[in-house]
Design an enzyme around this catalytic site. Structure first.
Site, PDB file in Angstrom:
ATOM      1  N   THR A  68     -38.731 -17.893 -35.861  1.00  0.00           N
ATOM      2  CA  THR A  68     -38.298 -19.225 -36.277  1.00  0.00           C
ATOM      3  C   THR A  68     -39.453 -20.192 -36.111  1.00  0.00           C
ATOM      4  OG1 THR A  68     -36.724 -21.021 -35.911  1.00  0.00           O
ATOM      5  CG2 THR A  68     -37.232 -19.657 -33.999  1.00  0.00           C
ATOM      6  N   HIS A  69     -39.663 -21.021 -37.147  1.00  0.00           N
ATOM      7  CA  HIS A  69     -40.790 -21.955 -37.149  1.00  0.00           C
ATOM      8  C   HIS A  69     -40.278 -23.364 -37.458  1.00  0.00           C
ATOM      9  CE1 HIS A  69     -44.912 -23.258 -37.479  1.00  0.00           C
ATOM     10  NE2 HIS A  69     -44.568 -23.910 -38.575  1.00  0.00           N
ATOM     11  N   ASP A  80     -45.249 -11.016 -40.443  1.00  0.00           N
ATOM     12  CA  ASP A  80     -46.282 -10.090 -40.923  1.00  0.00           C
ATOM     13  C   ASP A  80     -47.583 -10.376 -40.157  1.00  0.00           C
ATOM     14  OD1 ASP A  80     -47.460 -12.309 -42.072  1.00  0.00           O
ATOM     15  OD2 ASP A  80     -47.114 -11.684 -44.147  1.00  0.00           O
ATOM     16  N   ALA A  81     -48.696  -9.845 -40.627  1.00  0.00           N
ATOM     17  CA  ALA A  81     -49.941  -9.933 -39.847  1.00  0.00           C
ATOM     18  C   ALA A  81     -50.555 -11.333 -39.838  1.00  0.00           C
ATOM     19  CB  ALA A  81     -50.950  -8.912 -40.379  1.00  0.00           C
ATOM     20  N   GLY A  82     -50.128 -12.207 -40.746  1.00  0.00           N
ATOM     21  CA  GLY A  82     -50.697 -13.554 -40.788  1.00  0.00           C
ATOM     22  C   GLY A  82     -50.000 -14.500 -39.824  1.00  0.00           C
ATOM     23  N   ARG A 114     -47.581 -16.829 -29.309  1.00  0.00           N
ATOM     24  CA  ARG A 114     -48.742 -15.956 -29.504  1.00  0.00           C
ATOM     25  C   ARG A 114     -48.569 -15.123 -30.764  1.00  0.00           C
ATOM     26  NH1 ARG A 114     -52.055 -15.973 -25.067  1.00  0.00           N
ATOM     27  NH2 ARG A 114     -51.044 -17.070 -23.358  1.00  0.00           N
ATOM     28  N   ILE A 115     -49.715 -14.733 -31.325  1.00  0.00           N
ATOM     29  CA  ILE A 115     -49.717 -13.887 -32.513  1.00  0.00           C
ATOM     30  C   ILE A 115     -49.419 -12.451 -32.083  1.00  0.00           C
ATOM     31  CG2 ILE A 115     -51.125 -13.083 -34.459  1.00  0.00           C
ATOM     32  CD1 ILE A 115     -50.534 -16.139 -34.359  1.00  0.00           C
ATOM     33  N   LEU A 116     -48.569 -11.785 -32.856  1.00  0.00           N
ATOM     34  CA  LEU A 116     -48.262 -10.386 -32.559  1.00  0.00           C
ATOM     35  C   LEU A 116     -49.312  -9.510 -33.238  1.00  0.00           C
ATOM     36  CD1 LEU A 116     -44.414 -10.686 -33.071  1.00  0.00           C
ATOM     37  CD2 LEU A 116     -45.620 -10.381 -30.884  1.00  0.00           C
TER      38      LEU A 116
HETATM   39  C1  GAR Z   1     -38.918 -24.004 -31.575  1.00  0.00           C
HETATM   40  O1  GAR Z   1     -38.796 -25.230 -32.265  1.00  0.00           O
HETATM   41  C2  GAR Z   1     -39.714 -23.014 -32.384  1.00  0.00           C
HETATM   42  O2  GAR Z   1     -39.515 -23.127 -33.763  1.00  0.00           O
HETATM   43  C3  GAR Z   1     -41.120 -23.384 -32.024  1.00  0.00           C
HETATM   44  O3  GAR Z   1     -41.055 -23.614 -30.645  1.00  0.00           O
HETATM   45  C4  GAR Z   1     -39.774 -24.154 -30.318  1.00  0.00           C
HETATM   46  C5  GAR Z   1     -39.214 -23.386 -29.154  1.00  0.00           C
HETATM   47  O4  GAR Z   1     -38.073 -24.015 -28.655  1.00  0.00           O
HETATM   48  N1  GAR Z   1     -42.010 -22.334 -32.364  1.00  0.00           N
HETATM   49  C6  GAR Z   1     -43.251 -22.534 -32.816  1.00  0.00           C
HETATM   50  O5  GAR Z   1     -43.742 -23.643 -32.928  1.00  0.00           O
HETATM   51  C7  GAR Z   1     -43.999 -21.270 -33.176  1.00  0.00           C
HETATM   52  N2  GAR Z   1     -45.203 -21.572 -33.879  1.00  0.00           N
HETATM   53  P1  GAR Z   1     -37.117 -23.278 -27.600  1.00  0.00           P
HETATM   54  O6  GAR Z   1     -37.982 -22.655 -26.518  1.00  0.00           O
HETATM   55  O7  GAR Z   1     -36.278 -24.396 -27.056  1.00  0.00           O
HETATM   56  O8  GAR Z   1     -36.306 -22.262 -28.360  1.00  0.00           O
END
Ligand code: GAR
Length: 202
Positions: A108-109, A141-143, A91-93
Protein backbone atom coordinates in the site's frame (compact mmCIF):
# COMPACT_ATOMS: atom_id res chain seq x y z
CA UNK A 1 -8.42 -18.86 5.58
CA UNK A 2 -5.53 -17.52 3.52
CA UNK A 3 -2.39 -16.89 5.53
CA UNK A 4 -1.13 -13.29 5.58
CA UNK A 5 2.31 -12.15 6.68
CA UNK A 6 2.43 -8.37 7.17
CA UNK A 7 5.69 -6.43 6.73
CA UNK A 8 5.84 -3.06 8.48
CA UNK A 9 8.20 -0.40 9.83
CA UNK A 10 5.80 1.98 11.56
CA UNK A 11 2.73 2.58 13.67
CA UNK A 12 0.66 -0.12 12.03
CA UNK A 13 -2.71 1.56 11.40
CA UNK A 14 -3.09 -0.59 8.30
CA UNK A 15 -2.20 -3.70 10.31
CA UNK A 16 -4.83 -2.71 12.90
CA UNK A 17 -7.47 -2.64 10.16
CA UNK A 18 -6.43 -6.08 8.92
CA UNK A 19 -6.51 -7.45 12.48
CA UNK A 20 -10.04 -6.10 12.93
CA UNK A 21 -11.16 -7.57 9.59
CA UNK A 22 -9.69 -11.03 10.24
CA UNK A 23 -11.89 -11.48 13.32
CA UNK A 24 -14.71 -12.26 10.88
CA UNK A 25 -14.27 -15.79 9.51
CA UNK A 26 -16.00 -14.68 6.30
CA UNK A 27 -13.06 -12.36 5.63
CA UNK A 28 -11.18 -15.39 4.36
CA UNK A 29 -7.72 -14.31 5.50
CA UNK A 30 -5.76 -14.27 8.76
CA UNK A 31 -2.67 -12.35 9.79
CA UNK A 32 -0.36 -15.15 10.95
CA UNK A 33 2.75 -13.04 11.54
CA UNK A 34 4.15 -9.52 11.47
CA UNK A 35 7.74 -9.01 10.35
CA UNK A 36 9.54 -5.70 10.86
CA UNK A 37 12.93 -4.21 10.08
CA UNK A 38 12.62 -2.02 13.22
CA UNK A 39 12.35 -3.28 16.81
CA UNK A 40 10.58 -0.03 17.80
CA UNK A 41 7.78 -0.25 15.20
CA UNK A 42 4.45 0.39 16.92
CA UNK A 43 2.82 -2.24 14.73
CA UNK A 44 4.75 -4.93 16.64
CA UNK A 45 2.89 -4.01 19.84
CA UNK A 46 -0.46 -4.22 18.03
CA UNK A 47 0.48 -7.67 16.77
CA UNK A 48 1.58 -8.89 20.22
CA UNK A 49 -1.64 -7.56 21.78
CA UNK A 50 -3.60 -9.55 19.18
CA UNK A 51 -1.61 -12.72 19.88
CA UNK A 52 0.05 -12.63 16.46
CA UNK A 53 3.66 -13.83 16.08
CA UNK A 54 6.28 -11.13 15.51
CA UNK A 55 9.78 -11.24 14.07
CA UNK A 56 12.32 -8.42 13.77
CA UNK A 57 14.97 -8.63 11.06
CA UNK A 58 17.26 -5.62 11.53
CA UNK A 59 19.58 -4.66 8.67
CA UNK A 60 22.20 -3.60 11.24
CA UNK A 61 22.48 -7.20 12.40
CA UNK A 62 23.70 -8.36 8.98
CA UNK A 63 27.05 -7.80 7.30
CA UNK A 64 25.57 -6.97 3.90
CA UNK A 65 22.33 -6.45 2.05
CA UNK A 66 22.03 -9.97 0.53
CA UNK A 67 22.32 -11.53 4.01
CA UNK A 68 19.49 -9.34 5.27
CA UNK A 69 17.38 -10.21 2.20
CA UNK A 70 17.95 -13.89 2.92
CA UNK A 71 17.06 -13.53 6.59
CA UNK A 72 13.88 -11.62 5.73
CA UNK A 73 12.81 -14.30 3.25
CA UNK A 74 13.53 -17.00 5.83
CA UNK A 75 11.53 -15.17 8.52
CA UNK A 76 8.53 -14.95 6.20
CA UNK A 77 8.88 -18.49 4.79
CA UNK A 78 8.48 -20.00 8.26
CA UNK A 79 4.87 -18.79 8.29
CA UNK A 80 4.02 -20.23 4.85
CA UNK A 81 2.06 -17.19 3.65
CA UNK A 82 -0.44 -17.23 0.81
CA UNK A 83 -0.04 -13.45 0.59
CA UNK A 84 2.57 -11.02 1.91
CA UNK A 85 1.25 -7.54 2.70
CA UNK A 86 3.71 -4.65 2.84
CA UNK A 87 1.91 -2.07 4.98
CA UNK A 88 4.28 0.79 5.74
CA UNK A 89 7.42 -1.29 5.21
CA UNK A 90 10.00 1.33 4.35
CA UNK A 91 12.58 -0.85 2.60
CA UNK A 92 12.93 -2.22 -0.91
CA UNK A 93 12.42 -5.96 -1.20
CA UNK A 94 15.43 -7.56 -2.90
CA UNK A 95 15.65 -10.17 -5.63
CA UNK A 96 15.84 -13.22 -3.31
CA UNK A 97 12.60 -12.15 -1.63
CA UNK A 98 10.84 -11.42 -4.94
CA UNK A 99 12.03 -14.70 -6.46
CA UNK A 100 10.31 -16.57 -3.66
CA UNK A 101 7.16 -14.51 -3.01
CA UNK A 102 6.80 -12.52 -6.25
CA UNK A 103 3.23 -12.15 -7.53
CA UNK A 104 1.91 -12.69 -3.98
CA UNK A 105 3.12 -9.45 -2.39
CA UNK A 106 0.77 -6.48 -2.09
CA UNK A 107 1.99 -3.03 -1.08
CA UNK A 108 0.00 0.00 0.00
CA UNK A 109 1.33 3.41 -1.02
CA UNK A 110 0.02 6.83 0.09
CA UNK A 111 -0.29 8.41 -3.38
CA UNK A 112 -1.92 7.76 -6.73
CA UNK A 113 0.87 5.86 -8.48
CA UNK A 114 2.67 6.29 -10.80
CA UNK A 115 2.70 9.79 -9.26
CA UNK A 116 4.85 10.31 -6.17
CA UNK A 117 6.51 6.93 -5.57
CA UNK A 118 9.09 6.42 -2.84
CA UNK A 119 9.35 7.16 0.84
CA UNK A 120 7.60 10.58 0.83
CA UNK A 121 4.48 10.14 -1.28
CA UNK A 122 2.38 12.52 0.83
CA UNK A 123 5.03 15.23 1.17
CA UNK A 124 5.88 15.10 -2.55
CA UNK A 125 2.22 15.40 -3.62
CA UNK A 126 1.75 18.39 -1.31
CA UNK A 127 4.94 20.05 -2.57
CA UNK A 128 3.85 19.56 -6.19
CA UNK A 129 0.54 21.25 -5.47
CA UNK A 130 -1.85 18.56 -6.73
CA UNK A 131 -5.51 19.02 -5.73
CA UNK A 132 -6.24 15.30 -5.63
CA UNK A 133 -3.99 12.53 -4.35
CA UNK A 134 -4.87 9.24 -2.67
CA UNK A 135 -3.62 5.72 -2.16
CA UNK A 136 -2.72 2.69 -4.23
CA UNK A 137 -2.65 -1.05 -3.57
CA UNK A 138 -0.31 -2.75 -6.00
CA UNK A 139 1.61 -5.96 -6.58
CA UNK A 140 5.29 -5.53 -5.72
CA UNK A 141 7.86 -5.91 -8.49
CA UNK A 142 11.59 -5.13 -8.60
CA UNK A 143 11.11 -1.36 -9.00
CA UNK A 144 10.19 1.25 -6.40
CA UNK A 145 6.37 1.33 -6.32
CA UNK A 146 6.21 0.35 -10.00
CA UNK A 147 4.27 -2.94 -9.80
CA UNK A 148 0.86 -3.69 -11.39
CA UNK A 149 -1.93 -1.69 -9.75
CA UNK A 150 -4.82 -3.54 -8.10
CA UNK A 151 -6.87 -0.65 -6.65
CA UNK A 152 -6.77 3.08 -5.97
CA UNK A 153 -8.80 5.64 -4.04
CA UNK A 154 -8.73 9.42 -4.43
CA UNK A 155 -8.39 11.90 -1.57
CA UNK A 156 -8.85 15.65 -2.02
CA UNK A 157 -6.07 17.99 -0.89
CA UNK A 158 -7.47 20.81 1.27
CA UNK A 159 -6.10 24.35 1.24
CA UNK A 160 -4.82 24.22 4.80
CA UNK A 161 -3.42 20.68 4.64
CA UNK A 162 0.04 19.92 5.96
CA UNK A 163 1.76 16.57 5.53
CA UNK A 164 0.31 15.18 8.78
CA UNK A 165 -3.31 16.20 8.17
CA UNK A 166 -3.26 14.97 4.57
CA UNK A 167 -1.57 11.70 5.50
CA UNK A 168 -4.18 11.13 8.21
CA UNK A 169 -7.05 11.45 5.68
CA UNK A 170 -5.19 9.26 3.19
CA UNK A 171 -4.74 6.62 5.90
CA UNK A 172 -8.51 6.50 6.48
CA UNK A 173 -9.08 5.75 2.77
CA UNK A 174 -6.03 3.52 2.62
CA UNK A 175 -6.97 1.10 5.37
CA UNK A 176 -10.42 0.56 3.86
CA UNK A 177 -8.94 0.01 0.39
CA UNK A 178 -6.28 -2.38 1.73
CA UNK A 179 -8.74 -4.44 3.80
CA UNK A 180 -11.13 -4.71 0.84
CA UNK A 181 -8.52 -5.78 -1.72
CA UNK A 182 -6.44 -8.04 0.50
CA UNK A 183 -9.70 -9.83 1.33
CA UNK A 184 -10.67 -10.14 -2.31
CA UNK A 185 -7.18 -11.34 -3.28
CA UNK A 186 -7.34 -13.93 -0.50
CA UNK A 187 -10.84 -15.19 -1.35
CA UNK A 188 -10.81 -14.91 -5.13
CA UNK A 189 -7.13 -15.30 -6.03
CA UNK A 190 -4.68 -12.70 -7.29
CA UNK A 191 -3.15 -12.71 -10.76
CA UNK A 192 -1.18 -10.35 -12.94
CA UNK A 193 -1.87 -9.78 -16.64
CA UNK A 194 0.68 -7.43 -18.11
CA UNK A 195 0.38 -4.08 -16.33
CA UNK A 196 -2.81 -5.05 -14.52
CA UNK A 197 -3.38 -6.91 -11.28
CA UNK A 198 -6.72 -8.71 -11.04
CA UNK A 199 -8.74 -10.76 -8.57
CA UNK A 200 -11.16 -13.54 -9.45
CA UNK A 201 -12.53 -13.17 -12.97
CA UNK A 202 -12.54 -9.35 -12.82
C1 GAR B 1 1.03 4.22 5.14
O1 GAR B 1 0.40 5.43 4.77
C2 GAR B 1 1.71 3.59 3.96
O2 GAR B 1 1.04 3.79 2.75
C3 GAR B 1 3.03 4.31 3.95
O3 GAR B 1 3.38 4.36 5.30
C4 GAR B 1 2.20 4.47 6.09
C5 GAR B 1 2.26 3.46 7.20
O4 GAR B 1 1.24 3.68 8.13
N1 GAR B 1 3.97 3.60 3.16
C6 GAR B 1 4.90 4.20 2.41
O5 GAR B 1 5.05 5.40 2.38
C7 GAR B 1 5.76 3.25 1.61
N2 GAR B 1 6.55 3.95 0.65
P1 GAR B 1 0.90 2.59 9.25
O6 GAR B 1 2.21 2.12 9.88
O7 GAR B 1 0.06 3.35 10.23
O8 GAR B 1 0.15 1.47 8.58
Amino acid sequence: PARLVVLLSGAGSNLAALLAAHEDPAYGARVVAVVSDRPDAGGLDLARAAGVATVVVRPADFSARPEWDGALAQAVRVFAPDLVVSAGFMRILGAPFLDEFGGRILNTHPALLPAFPGAHGVRDALAYGVRVTGCTVHVVDAGVDTGPILAQAAVEVLHDDDEASLHERIKVAERELLVTWVGRAAREGLRVEGRRALVGHG
